[in-house]
Design an enzyme around this catalytic site. Structure first.
Site, PDB file in Angstrom:
ATOM      1  CD  GLU A  52      15.440  -1.468  36.920  1.00  0.00           C
ATOM      2  OE1 GLU A  52      16.010  -1.927  35.899  1.00  0.00           O
ATOM      3  OE2 GLU A  52      15.052  -0.287  37.011  1.00  0.00           O
ATOM      4  CG  ASN A 199      20.483   3.687  36.395  1.00  0.00           C
ATOM      5  OD1 ASN A 199      21.348   2.944  35.920  1.00  0.00           O
ATOM      6  ND2 ASN A 199      19.291   3.845  35.831  1.00  0.00           N
ATOM      7  CD  GLU A 200      20.122   4.025  31.584  1.00  0.00           C
ATOM      8  OE1 GLU A 200      18.963   4.390  31.313  1.00  0.00           O
ATOM      9  OE2 GLU A 200      20.655   3.043  31.046  1.00  0.00           O
ATOM     10  CE1 TYR A 267      20.271  -3.744  28.908  1.00  0.00           C
ATOM     11  CE2 TYR A 267      20.446  -1.362  29.038  1.00  0.00           C
ATOM     12  CZ  TYR A 267      20.216  -2.584  29.645  1.00  0.00           C
ATOM     13  OH  TYR A 267      19.945  -2.662  30.985  1.00  0.00           O
ATOM     14  CD  GLU A 323      21.117  -0.672  33.531  1.00  0.00           C
ATOM     15  OE1 GLU A 323      20.449  -0.636  32.476  1.00  0.00           O
ATOM     16  OE2 GLU A 323      20.845   0.004  34.534  1.00  0.00           O
ATOM     17  CD  GLN A 372      17.010  -5.763  35.087  1.00  0.00           C
ATOM     18  OE1 GLN A 372      16.331  -6.237  35.986  1.00  0.00           O
ATOM     19  NE2 GLN A 372      16.902  -4.503  34.722  1.00  0.00           N
TER      20      GLN A 372
HETATM   21  O1  AHR Z   1      17.616  -2.741  32.424  1.00  0.00           O
HETATM   22  C1  AHR Z   1      16.486  -2.036  32.085  1.00  0.00           C
HETATM   23  C2  AHR Z   1      16.687  -0.535  32.102  1.00  0.00           C
HETATM   24  O2  AHR Z   1      17.586  -0.173  31.099  1.00  0.00           O
HETATM   25  C3  AHR Z   1      17.305   0.042  33.348  1.00  0.00           C
HETATM   26  O3  AHR Z   1      16.373   0.259  34.351  1.00  0.00           O
HETATM   27  C4  AHR Z   1      17.868   1.336  32.867  1.00  0.00           C
HETATM   28  O4  AHR Z   1      18.984   1.758  33.625  1.00  0.00           O
HETATM   29  C5  AHR Z   1      18.209   1.048  31.420  1.00  0.00           C
HETATM   30  O5  AHR Z   1      17.749   2.033  30.574  1.00  0.00           O
END
Ligand code: AHR
Length: 522
Positions: A52, A199-200, A267, A323, A372
């Protein structure tokens, strides 16, 4: 008399000891692999990456500019390209993340000196000069031999803008956008398959309700056309963790012919969003907590899959985990909002466990993109000016690449427990196996117990094993990492503690280790 009793007890004890001792080892850590029963392929795209416009991920990490002293090809660092080629990155997602929903692609084409500048409001409020734009990203994909996965802007963009982007990239004939592409030095259209529509969008991508986003998705996706032979694979901006309602509404409201995949983000957060803990300075309780959280991925994939199954029993729509990874506190002394974190052996475990889990869900999960690639979150690579280091996570991706496009083999694992405290317990061992096109069996075994080694007996059913070789990743401590001073402190080495006897593998897994074995059949 006393001696006679002692002797008799001794006689009773010998068989009891003989039976109980080795049997415990034998039955506790046992892996059975059904080598003739594979049904689903582990898509190589599960080994995808995500880069990103965030912190030093793109700028410095990838793009140094054509005039840089750092060796580069058309502005892209050669050392990074070489490292990424080695792990065979199948797909690269770009430009975000949250950034995607404020990115206007036309700002990233044409003469770099004339490209407008913008503020990267999500990530540190820095100026984005758009010097790494559309052509540069596709050049990077070519250099590392990865398929591009582009996420278009729904949050602050328009249907027209997204539709024109697809035309610019993929239309061969005469049209305003194809002509503009040719003016910018690219005659041939690119072949673009993976296309994200936002995205999101429940959060940074517009704070929408699922019903509102689904309606918008139908509209945006309609105008993302297939030109010539180029067939887009459209991905809806999906849910996170246990937000099952978002997945359910999208599956219900989006027209099935407009959607090939639906995304999911997960995450492994070290503590919680407001109080993240150090990436390197942690104790065993934190180690346990992080690994326990990363194993929750299995539950989330199962639950989202079950919802998808209700609406799509034929499994035509894929789950795309675009992600995932460990999210720790930013390194002290680095810029807030840049999400720069170190990467230890603990992160290598997060990667290995997650990849093993993705394999198990190969029937529905077509792609996953770790967050990432460089200098951001759970990165493969860290850079400091001209220096570059590979993280323990990189080494997992390197060792595990044998699973890419291999046939998932069903397996059963019985493991001893890893229990650092009376109220906490996990299986010490986690495993996954696959078969490559040439017949080789690939076996990844993880021992998360930081103190105890594990003997594993692995039975191969349906195949005769001829030879075995292996690699191992371990380190002195669970928080060992590679630094610019000690770049090779944690790295994989050849693994020798394996033998084959009666078609069974005997593997001596050291404490806190990740092993990948390759078994050649007779
Ligand atoms: O990866 C960092 C961020 O985490 C991304 O931009 C977003 O999609 C997520 O919340």
């Amino acid at each position: 008399m006393k001696n006679v009793w002692q002797f008799m007890l001794f006689l009773i004890a010998i068989p009891a000891l003989a039976l109980s001792q080795p049997k415990e080892e034998h039955t506790m850590n046992r892996l059975i692999i059904y080598a003739d029963s594979g049904k689903h392929t582990i898509s190589r795209h599960i080994y995808g990456q995500f880069s990103e416009h965030l912190g030093r991920g793109v700028y410095e990490g990838i793009w140094v500019g054509k005039d840089s002293d750092i060796p580069n090809t058309r502005g892209i660092r050669n050392d990074v390209v070489q490292a990424l080629k080695k792990i065979h990155v199948p797909t690269l997602r770009w430009p975000g993340g949250c950034f995607a929903d404020e990115y206007h692609w036309q700002d990233g084409i044409g003469d770099p000196a004339k490209r407008p500048k913008m503020i990267n409001t999500h990530w540190g409020g820095v100026v984005e000069d758009n010097s790494f734009g559309v052509h540069e990203f596709l050049d990077l994909c070519k250099q590392i031999d990865a398929e591009p996965y582009i996420t278009g802007n729904v949050g602050s963009g328009t249907v027209e803008e997204m539709s024109k982007w697809v035309e610019y990239l993929t239309f061969e004939g005469v049209s305003p956008m194809a002509d503009l592409r040719r003016q910018n030095g690219r005659d041939e259209p690119w072949n673009i398959k993976y296309w994200g529509v936002g995205n999101e969008n429940w959060g940074c991508g517009g704070n929408m309700s699922p019903e509102f986003y689904a309606a918008l998705y139908n509209r945006f996706a309609t105008y993302c056309r297939n030109y010539g032979d180029n067939k887009l694979y459209k991905i809806a901006g999906g849910s996170y963790s246990d937000n099952y309602n978002w997945t359910e509404v999208l599956m219900k409201d989006i027209k099935p012919h407009l959607m090939d995949g639906i995304s999911l983000h997960y995450y492994t957060i070290n503590r919680d969003w407001s109080d993240k803990h150090s990436a390197t300075n942690f104790d065993e309780a934190s180690y346990f907590e992080v690994l326990q959280k990363s194993l929750k991925l299995d539950t989330y994939l199962t639950e989202h899959t079950q919802i998808m199954d209700q609406y799509d029993p034929e499994k035509k729509i894929d789950l795309i985990v675009d992600e995932w990874g460990a999210w720790h506190a930013e390194e002290p002394g680095t810029k807030r909002g840049f999400l720069y974190q170190q990467n230890t052996l603990r992160d290598a475990f997060v990667a290995a466990l997650s990849l093993n889990i993705f394999h198990q869900h190969a029937e529905r999960v077509h792609m996953a993109n770790i967050a990432q690639t460089i200098n951001v979150l759970q990165a493969m690579i860290l850079t400091d000016k001209e220096k570059m280091i590979l993280t323990p996570t990189y080494h997992v991706f390197d060792m595990y690449q044998v699973h890419q496009d291999a046939l998932l083999l069903p397996s059963e694992l019985t493991s001893k427990a890893y229990s650092p405290a009376s109220d906490s317990k996990l299986d010490a061992l986690h495993a996954s196996s696959s078969q490559s096109a040439d017949g080789t069996i690939n076996l990844s075994i993880v021992n998360i117990d930081p103190k105890n080694s594990m003997q594993v007996e692995c039975e191969l059913r349906g195949i005769a094993a001829k030879a075995v070789s292996g690699r191992i990743l371990t380190a002195a401590a669970i928080n060992s990492y590679n630094s610019f001073e000690q770049p090779e402190h944690v790295q994989s080495t050849s693994f020798k503690d394996i033998s084959i006897k009666n078609n069974k593998l005997h593997v001596a897994m050291p404490a806190k280790s990740i092993v990948v074995l390759r078994v050649s059949p007779e």
